[in-house]
Design an enzyme around this catalytic site. Sequence first.
Site, PDB file in Angstrom:
ATOM      1  N   HIS A  19       0.844  -1.211   0.000  1.00 12.57           N
ATOM      2  CA  HIS A  19       0.000   0.000   0.000  1.00 12.57           C
ATOM      3  C   HIS A  19       0.876   1.257   0.000  1.00 12.57           C
ATOM      4  CE1 HIS A  19      -3.087  -2.595   2.366  1.00 12.57           C
ATOM      5  NE2 HIS A  19      -3.564  -2.462   1.134  1.00 12.57           N
ATOM      6  N   LYS A  43     -16.987  -7.160   7.823  1.00  6.52           N
ATOM      7  CA  LYS A  43     -15.778  -7.881   7.410  1.00  6.52           C
ATOM      8  C   LYS A  43     -14.936  -8.313   8.616  1.00  6.52           C
ATOM      9  CE  LYS A  43     -13.078  -7.442   3.352  1.00  6.52           C
ATOM     10  NZ  LYS A  43     -12.101  -6.586   2.630  1.00  6.52           N
ATOM     11  N   ARG A  92      -1.968  -6.059  -8.208  1.00  2.00           N
ATOM     12  CA  ARG A  92      -0.846  -6.939  -7.916  1.00  2.00           C
ATOM     13  C   ARG A  92      -0.595  -7.918  -9.038  1.00  2.00           C
ATOM     14  NH1 ARG A  92      -3.019  -7.660  -1.988  1.00  2.00           N
ATOM     15  NH2 ARG A  92      -4.839  -7.296  -3.262  1.00  2.00           N
ATOM     16  N   SER A 130      -2.797  -7.738   3.166  1.00  2.00           N
ATOM     17  CA  SER A 130      -3.043  -7.634   4.615  1.00  2.00           C
ATOM     18  C   SER A 130      -3.361  -9.007   5.180  1.00  2.00           C
ATOM     19  CB  SER A 130      -4.210  -6.686   4.892  1.00  2.00           C
ATOM     20  OG  SER A 130      -3.933  -5.403   4.421  1.00  2.00           O
TER      21      SER A 130
HETATM   22  N1  ATP Z   1       0.981  -5.412  -2.503  1.00  2.30           N
HETATM   23  C1  ATP Z   1       0.174  -4.598  -3.171  1.00  2.30           C
HETATM   24  N2  ATP Z   1       0.595  -3.993  -4.289  1.00  2.30           N
HETATM   25  C2  ATP Z   1      -0.223  -3.194  -4.987  1.00  2.30           C
HETATM   26  N3  ATP Z   1      -1.496  -2.911  -4.658  1.00  2.30           N
HETATM   27  C3  ATP Z   1      -1.963  -3.473  -3.552  1.00  2.30           C
HETATM   28  C4  ATP Z   1      -1.171  -4.343  -2.753  1.00  2.30           C
HETATM   29  N4  ATP Z   1      -1.923  -4.763  -1.707  1.00  2.30           N
HETATM   30  C5  ATP Z   1      -3.126  -4.180  -1.862  1.00  2.30           C
HETATM   31  N5  ATP Z   1      -3.169  -3.417  -2.959  1.00  2.30           N
HETATM   32  C6  ATP Z   1      -4.287  -2.638  -3.462  1.00  2.30           C
HETATM   33  O1  ATP Z   1      -4.697  -1.715  -2.489  1.00  2.30           O
HETATM   34  C7  ATP Z   1      -6.101  -1.524  -2.532  1.00  2.30           C
HETATM   35  C8  ATP Z   1      -6.712  -1.766  -1.164  1.00  2.30           C
HETATM   36  O2  ATP Z   1      -6.550  -3.116  -0.885  1.00  2.30           O
HETATM   37  P1  ATP Z   1      -6.963  -3.858   0.448  1.00  2.30           P
HETATM   38  O3  ATP Z   1      -7.257  -2.899   1.529  1.00  2.30           O
HETATM   39  O4  ATP Z   1      -7.957  -4.917   0.103  1.00  2.30           O
HETATM   40  O5  ATP Z   1      -5.552  -4.555   0.792  1.00  2.30           O
HETATM   41  P2  ATP Z   1      -5.194  -6.062   0.773  1.00  2.30           P
HETATM   42  O6  ATP Z   1      -3.750  -6.166   1.089  1.00  2.30           O
HETATM   43  O7  ATP Z   1      -5.674  -6.713  -0.486  1.00  2.30           O
HETATM   44  O8  ATP Z   1      -6.005  -6.582   2.036  1.00  2.30           O
HETATM   45  P3  ATP Z   1      -6.883  -7.934   2.195  1.00  2.30           P
HETATM   46  O9  ATP Z   1      -5.898  -9.057   2.231  1.00  2.30           O
HETATM   47  O10 ATP Z   1      -7.587  -7.692   3.505  1.00  2.30           O
HETATM   48  O11 ATP Z   1      -7.824  -7.959   1.022  1.00  2.30           O
HETATM   49  C9  ATP Z   1      -6.596  -2.464  -3.633  1.00  2.30           C
HETATM   50  O12 ATP Z   1      -6.668  -1.748  -4.848  1.00  2.30           O
HETATM   51  C10 ATP Z   1      -5.505  -3.495  -3.709  1.00  2.30           C
HETATM   52  O13 ATP Z   1      -5.460  -4.112  -4.977  1.00  2.30           O
HETATM   53 MG    MG Z   2      -7.758  -7.010  -0.853  1.00  6.50          MG
END
Ligand code: ATP
Ligand code: MG
Length: 164
Positions: A19, A43, A92, A130
């Site tokens: 992020h 959630k 990703r 996450s």
């Molecule tokens: N490692 C990463 N690289 C690029 N974008 C990311 C990454 N992790 C999350 N994102 C993007 O950040 C935004 C918010 O994602 P989110 O809060 O769902 O995080 P997450 O890491 O996917 O968490 P969870 O595992 O709870 O789904 C989304 O657009 C997601 O694709």
């Molecule tokens: Mg996610």
Amino acid sequence: MSRRIAVYPGSFDPIHNGHLDIIERCRPLYDEMIIAVLANETKKPLFSDAERVEIIAELMAGQPECRVESFSGLLVDYMESRGARVVVRGLRAVSDFEYEFQMALMNRRLDPNIETVFMAPADGYSYVSSRLVKEVFQLGGDVSALVPKLVERRLREKYGKAAR
Ligand SMILES: Nc1ncnc2c1ncn2[C@@H]1O[C@H](COP(=O)(O)OP(=O)(O)OP(=O)(O)O)[C@@H](O)[C@H]1O
Ligand SMILES: [Mg+2]
């Protein structure tokens, strides 16, 4: 000229280096960036809305062009209330694509003025989520390269002494 405001919405439960990489890449492109924490208790997040906002605020200290808020309801309504036209999302891998594409088109249908911008992270972060950070931490794995120190500390407090 109107200010270019981007909104980066997500659960951020907790925020991780993937992020933060997206935030760093976007920062120079907009006048203002709002990190919008989705308040969604169904959630069952590990960190409450207030905790997630507090962690991000601490990490963004000293960057006046970035701020953090929580929101609920439709993203397009929230964006309108903030005068923002751009949604930032991270991609990703192909696995993110289908859901993100659907959301982008749905948001455009709800408000044709809004555009979604997709950002690719540094390749070293393309597997970080996450969910995985929490799983690995809980099982005693080392997440120090995946999250900032502050988040590691907050995870330790949450899970108690059992985890590292
Ligand atoms: N490692 C990463 N690289 C690029 N974008 C990311 C990454 N992790 C999350 N994102 C993007 O950040 C935004 C918010 O994602 P989110 O809060 O769902 O995080 P997450 O890491 O996917 O968490 P969870 O595992 O709870 O789904 C989304 O657009 C997601 O694709
Ligand atoms: Mg996610």
